[in-house]
Design an enzyme around this catalytic site. Structure first.
Site, PDB file in Angstrom:
ATOM      1  CB  SER A   1      -8.649   1.197   5.363  1.00 21.87           C
ATOM      2  OG  SER A   1      -9.299   2.437   5.267  1.00 21.87           O
TER       3      SER A   1
ATOM      4  CB  SER B   1      -8.205   3.814   2.444  1.00 18.23           C
ATOM      5  OG  SER B   1      -7.365   3.147   3.373  1.00 18.23           O
TER       6      SER B   1
ATOM      7  CE  LYS C   1      -3.990   2.032   2.457  1.00 19.34           C
ATOM      8  NZ  LYS C   1      -4.860   1.950   3.648  1.00 19.34           N
TER       9      LYS C   1
END
Lengths: 483, 493, 95
Positions: B182, B158, B80
């Protein structure tokens, strides 16, 4: 007689409290492993934590915590076993994170006090609290026509903010409080108190009021960096406020800047815009929890502090409170004095330290730490006087030679033949010569003008190059003149 | 061969690598090729690092032949783009970080590298991890691999890029962060497993902060066991993070095989919401039945403050974010707004140009709730509600070993569907937020498909630092569910 | 509690985010939507509850006082949008 500011409408009293920012003595910063050393190349003592880089996190330095606790103990203050860190949010070019980590709601140290003495009167100034916080970096505004330059070396250095109660009533008290606080911090070794390097700075809160009134609006004078300036800032800010009130105006609560060149304070409008710091608990840190035993352990290792030492010097050495206060102001001086006084005439030791030694240090621009005359040397000199090897007058010369050469007094006395003369034959011979040369004065003396005795002593000593034993000279001279 | 390499589990790939059935270079090349083929459709990666990945694979091959390979040697992962990676641009999907190249490595990624993992690149996300649909990324939205032809669905957020990449076979696993859901929400929407461990289990050092007291790094995998293996590498005490827990890391992978016999599973009645899709409710019942069949006891419990979790979260998270994001000021790194004005102009323009709408909105909310006069009414009150939510969990865990709930109130929705109303978007996290507020471990396990053929996940929550039970329950559900469906958009198809 | 346009501007200024006049009204309505929704917290009885600021149930760990970092000026400055030698540079600040 208490201090007042004279106004057209009468006397005004000063109400003053100080917020002192003292740099904690430590190797590394409060929340990072970068060095705290003064004077390094720009941005060379900066970690990614100090520069507020993404994902960087604070980890607290144990020694900074210990130093704050020691300071709290030295101020006879409450130590809070649980304290917390908050973020104070504001934007400034030298504040990389956009917030300062501080302790608003739960400081590490609570109420304590400092005793000061002004004009022989002792007063107790309350300390509200002491908390740990980070210093910001430094902005340089005068290096470039259109830009300011930022050096983050100081960013993250640990500070103790020590907040006093509004107990201070005069510029002299403000000065005495700062000197005493500085002395305590230096004894504790928790702050070097070096105001030139910014290790100690003060924000000065001042208001004025007429006798018996409640507090009026105060102003905060920011970042004053010497004791003298603080005293002056208190004086001129109080004067300004009295003038404002008496001219029918109203003092506005605001932040002001002290201008040491013009000797005035002026409004810092730039700080007025955004006074909403949005404090909240720093979620990167957890509560700081101290063990009671750990605090107790720190307490057992505290040094003797100035007040206690002063009391002891009075009782143990029979010094006057004033002399004792002078000798304890700096720990190094106190140590020097005690080393000289050990097993000797303490009053003589005190007189030599405060008189000739301080004079010599002043003259040569040196401190007691790098004194050209060691405590051992001064002690040896006192011994030479005590055992009549030299007299007091010669001692002055020997001391000057010690300052100049750094040699030990014994060696100087031997090398220069300064040992005092106790041989009565030599003394008698000198006396005879003086009497022979001053027949008229001898007549006058014998005729009742006894004041001339000092003249004869002086002449005899002069004849003996100052080395005559004063007691023996006196005695022999008295006998001879009476004959 | 290539397509099967992108469908393997981490355990199977590791075994095959050790048996030299294929090389780490072949395995990584298969994933690099898959990204090249598919990422123009998915946009799962912000930055691809194929050369670094192949170099890492070669190192893994060397270590494998020497016999000193780490437990993740040669396993290609997505990272990420919130984790700082030395020398590789890290953007947090924001314009404001510009071309920021960190000179340091996050602890979590350093741990993965230590164990021999290979990084394929940095995956897309909602800007600064603020979002539930991956639509707030400055690098464009991510498309859910399960999207039907002609319609782009969101992958959740997210960590949408990580979830999409793992789901589509572009990476064998990925890192994520979970602040309000997320990891779990995108895992659920993309039909994969995602684990948010206990707060303090994975270090936050080097992870771009959103809300410090809520940010939890964690793994994505196509199976519960893969998540367990990845977490075993990512987790561990880190002296550089003051909130990191000084605890030994258990053998999470082993815990997956424990079974649930004798465990007590709680069903929090407050998670049963009006208007929740009937198929989600049915899947939940199915999950409970599977656990009963596997020997667990199902118990009703109450978490009375659940419904307030989201509102508390939308005070605490923006408050922390407003402060955490103050460092993006155009002075030391990242974007700087062009101005001939003063320092405040520079700040205001930098931040107006650099931050997207949602991030700006949250900074403003956070600034407001912390401002003078409102602090107690908002922030202090929210933290008290947070204490009550933790108390609810503590009481529930006095009666049960784990909790089972749906992960999300709905399956993947269309891009653009919820962007106009922030509150509707926030409601996506209603089931996931409480575990973040309480810091307890929670994971999403793919459990079934809805009527439209979109994946749905179930959420397992456990006691603090008892990820093992969460993995055991998750693995039991996975086994019973026999979830084998794969997305339309995937490598090798 | 709902925000008026002046408060929206003040908050934006505190947060150092430039908000143009035409942005104020939409922002005001979005922020008020969120704040209105948050209002539900007022229903909760929080009497006697201590606020929970974080999920980590520990005391702060301390590190030793040793210099372990710094001396990396070039790395610290490498990402700077503007610099002058070893300094970061910003538009001139007038005190």
């Amino acid at each position: 007689m208490s201090y007042t500011v004279a106004g057209a409408e009468g006397e005004w009293e000063i109400v003053c409290g100080l917020e002192v920012h003292a740099q904690v003595t430590s190797q590394a910063k409060l929340f990072s492993g970068a060095s705290t050393e003064f004077g390094a190349e720009p941005n060379s003592q900066v970690s990614f934590v100090d520069a507020g880089f993404p994902g960087m996190l604070p980890v607290i330095n144990a020694e900074c915590v210990a130093q704050a606790v020691r300071t709290g103990l030295g101020l006879d203050a409450q130590i809070n076993l649980v304290s917390k860190f908050d973020r104070k949010n504001y934007f400034y070019a030298d504040l990389p994170q956009g917030y300062q980590i501080s302790q608003l709601y739960h400081p590490i140290v609570g109420a304590g006090h400092v005793e000061i003495e002004v004009e022989g009167e002792t007063r107790r100034i309350g300390v509200t609290r002491l908390h740990l916080e980070q210093d910001a970096g430094k902005s340089l505004h005068d290096q470039d026509p259109s830009r300011s330059f930022i050096d983050l070396n100081r960013s993250g250095v640990a500070l103790m903010e020590i907040v006093s109660e509004p107990d201070i009533r005069s510029p002299e008290e403000a000065g005495a409080y700062l000197r005493k606080l500085r002395s305590i911090l230096r004894y504790l070794g928790t702050c070097d108190g070096n105001m030139e390097e910014g290790s100690m700075r003060a924000d000065v809160n001042v208001s004025v009021r007429k006798h018996g009134e409640p507090f009026r609006t105060r102003c905060e004078v920011k970042n004053v960096n010497s004791i003298r300036y603080v005293m002056h800032a208190v004086e001129v800010e109080a004067r300004r406020q009295v003038d404002v009130w008496e001219s029918g105006g109203e003092v506005r609560q605001e932040t002001r800047l002290y201008d040491n060149v013009r000797g005035e304070t002026r409004s810092m409008r730039s700080k007025e815009n955004a006074h909403d710091y949005r404090y909240f608990p720093d979620p990167d840190l957890l509560p700081l929890v101290l063990e009671e035993a750990w605090v107790a352990e720190l307490k057992t290792h505290l040094p003797e502090l100035p007040d206690a030492k002063r009391a002891r010097f009075v009782s143990q050495y029979g010094l006057s409170p004033y002399d004792a206060a002078v000798l304890v102001a700096e720990q190094a001086t106190a140590v020097f004095f005690e080393s000289v006084a050990h097993g000797r005439d303490a009053k003589a030791a005190a007189n030599w330290v405060m008189g000739d030694l301080f004079g010599a240090l002043n003259r040569t621009g040196r401190t007691i730490e790098d004194s050209p005359v060691s405590a051992a040397a001064l002690g040896e000199m006192l011994d030479l006087m005590a055992d009549n090897t030299i007299n007091g007058r010669i001692a002055k010369d020997v001391f000057e030679a010690m300052v100049e050469t750094g040699d030990m007094p014994g060696a100087i006395v031997e090398a220069r033949g300064l040992r005092q003369v106790t041989d009565t034959g030599a003394i008698d011979a000198a006396i005879e010569a003086v009497i022979a040369a001053n027949g008229d004065k001898v007549e006058q003396y014998r005729g009742g003008k006894e004041k001339l005795f000092g003249f004869f002593v002086g002449q005899v000593m002069k004849a003996m190059a100052g080395k005559g034993n004063p007691a023996l000279v006196n005695e022999a001279l008295k006998t001879r003149l009476a004959a | 061969m290539t397509s099967s390499l992108t469908e393997l589990s981490i355990a199977a790939a590791s075994e095959a690598l050790r048996a030299r059935k294929f090389s780490a270079r072949e395995l990584t090349q298969a994933h690099v090729d898959a990204i090249a083929a598919l990422d123009s459709q998915l946009n799962a990666f912000i930055t691809q690092t194929p050369e670094l990945a192949l170099a890492g694979a070669d190192q893994a091959d060397a270590a494998l032949s020497r016999g000193d390979a780490g437990k993740l040697a040669g396993i290609p992962l997505g990272i990420k783009d919130l984790f700082c990676t030395t020398g590789v641009r890290t953007t947090a999907a924001s314009r404001i970080l510009g071309h920021f190249v960190p000179p340091y490595e996050s602890t979590v990624t350093a741990n993965l590298l230590r164990d021999g993992a290979v990084f394929l690149g940095k995956t897309n996300l909602d800007e600064f991890a603020m979002g539930s649909s991956n639509e707030s990324s400055a690098f464009g939205p991510v498309t859910n691999p399960w999207s039907p032809p002609g319609k782009a669905l969101v992958p959740g957020g997210s960590s949408g890029g990580s979830a999409a990449a793992v789901s589509a076979g572009l990476a064998m696993g990925a890192t994520g962060t979970d602040t309000g859901g997320s990891i779990r929400q995108p895992a659920s929407l993309c039909g994969i497993a995602g684990m948010k461990p206990t707060y303090g289990r994975c270090s936050r050092y080097g992870v771009v902060a959103f809300a410090s007291s809520l940010d939890h790094p964690g793994p994505f995998g196509r199976s519960v066991a893969d998540c367990a293996t990845l977490l075993g590498s990512m987790a561990g005490f880190d002296p550089k993070d003051s909130t990191s827990a000084d605890r030994a890391v258990p053998d999470f992978a082993a815990a997956c095989a424990r079974g649930v016999k004798g465990l007590r599973i709680g069903v929090p009645r407050e998670y049963r919401q009006d208007g929740m899709a009937q198929e989600i409710d049915a899947l939940w019942e199915q999950g409970l039945a599977w656990l009963r069949d596997a020997g667990a006891t199902v118990v009703d419990v109450s978490l009375p403050h659940t419904k307030y979790g989201l509102a508390a979260y939308y005070i605490v998270a923006p408050a922390e974010a407003s402060s955490n994001l103050a460092r993006y000021d155009g002075v030391r790194f990242g974007l700087r707004g062009q101005t001939n004005g003063d320092l405040d102009d520079l700040y205001e323009l930098t931040r107006a140009e650099g931050f997207g709408e949602e991030v700006q909105r949250r900074i403003l909310i956070g600034t407001y709730v912390l401002s003078a006069g409102y602090y107690d009414a908002y922030y202090t009150r929210a933290q008290k509600v947070r204490a009550l939510i933790l108390r609810d969990f503590t009481e529930a865990f006095g009666q049960v070993d784990a909790l089972l709930t749906p992960t999300t109130p709905n399956a993947a929705f269309a891009q653009g569907e919820k962007v106009d109303d922030p509150v509707t978007m926030y409601l996506n996290d209603v089931f996931t937020v409480p575990a973040d507020l309480a810091g307890i471990p929670a994971m999403s396990v793919p459990a079934g498909l809805d009527g439209a053929g979109l994946p749905l996940g179930l959420q397992v929550m456990g006691r603090p630092f008892d990820e093992e039970t969460v993995f055991a329950v998750g693995a039991a559900i996975e086994k019973s569910a026999g979830f084998t469906a794969r997305p339309r958009l995937r490598a090798g198809v | 509690m709902s925000l008026d346009p002046a408060t929206v501007k003040r908050i934006a200024q505190l947060a150092r985010i430039r908000v143009t006049d035409d942005q104020v009204a939409p922002l005001q309505s979005q922020l008020n939507g969120i704040l209105g929704w948050i209002e539900q917290l007022q229903e909760v009885n929080v009497d006697g509850v201590a606020p929970l600021t974080g999920a980590a149930d520990m005391a702060l760990r301390m590190r030793e006082d040793r210099v372990t970092d710094g001396g990396i000026a070039e790395k610290v400055l490498a990402n700077a949008p503007d610099r002058a030698g070893e300094f970061f540079a910003v538009p001139k600040v007038v005190e």
